[in-house]
Scaffold this motif. Structure first.
Motif, mmCIF file in Angstrom:
data_model
loop_
_atom_site.group_PDB
_atom_site.id
_atom_site.type_symbol
_atom_site.label_atom_id
_atom_site.label_comp_id
_atom_site.label_asym_id
_atom_site.label_seq_id
_atom_site.Cartn_x
_atom_site.Cartn_y
_atom_site.Cartn_z
ATOM 1 N N GLN A 57 67.767 0.844 -39.461
ATOM 2 C CA GLN A 57 66.814 0.400 -40.460
ATOM 3 C C GLN A 57 66.089 1.638 -40.968
ATOM 4 N N PHE A 58 66.030 1.797 -42.297
ATOM 5 C CA PHE A 58 65.388 2.952 -42.915
ATOM 6 C C PHE A 58 64.186 2.473 -43.713
ATOM 7 N N PHE A 59 63.019 3.048 -43.442
ATOM 8 C CA PHE A 59 61.797 2.703 -44.159
ATOM 9 C C PHE A 59 61.715 3.592 -45.401
ATOM 10 N N LYS A 60 61.936 2.991 -46.566
ATOM 11 C CA LYS A 60 61.891 3.732 -47.828
ATOM 12 C C LYS A 60 60.463 3.845 -48.351
ATOM 13 N N ALA A 61 59.633 2.852 -48.075
ATOM 14 C CA ALA A 61 58.242 2.866 -48.534
ATOM 15 C C ALA A 61 57.419 1.976 -47.630
ATOM 16 N N GLU A 62 56.146 2.310 -47.520
ATOM 17 C CA GLU A 62 55.219 1.456 -46.796
ATOM 18 C C GLU A 62 53.819 1.672 -47.333
#
Length: 65
Positions: A57-62
């Motif tokens: 799982q890759f967090f592109k934005a938060e």
């Protein structure tokens, strides 16, 4: 009721994700704005844009308010 996801559907989804070339890339303002809009719309203090690949799982934005 929707149809069940098949392994063929999942394989196509992973191919499409690969074509976008977004995994392991730096943050981008457009994706940050999507996360901000989601937090506002859902009235939540946290929102993320995740890309789910095969086994990761890759967090592109938060956004955390």
């Amino acid at each position: 009721m929707g149809r069940a996801c098949t392994s063929e559907d999942e394989a196509e989804r992973l191919r499409a994700l690969g074509r976008y070339h977004l995994l392991d890339t730096p943050r981008e303002q457009d994706f940050d704005e999507i996360a901000e809009a989601a937090a506002e719309l859902c009235e939540t203090p946290i929102a993320v844009v995740n890309l789910v690949s095969d086994g990761r799982q890759f967090f592109k934005a938060e956004v955390v308010t």
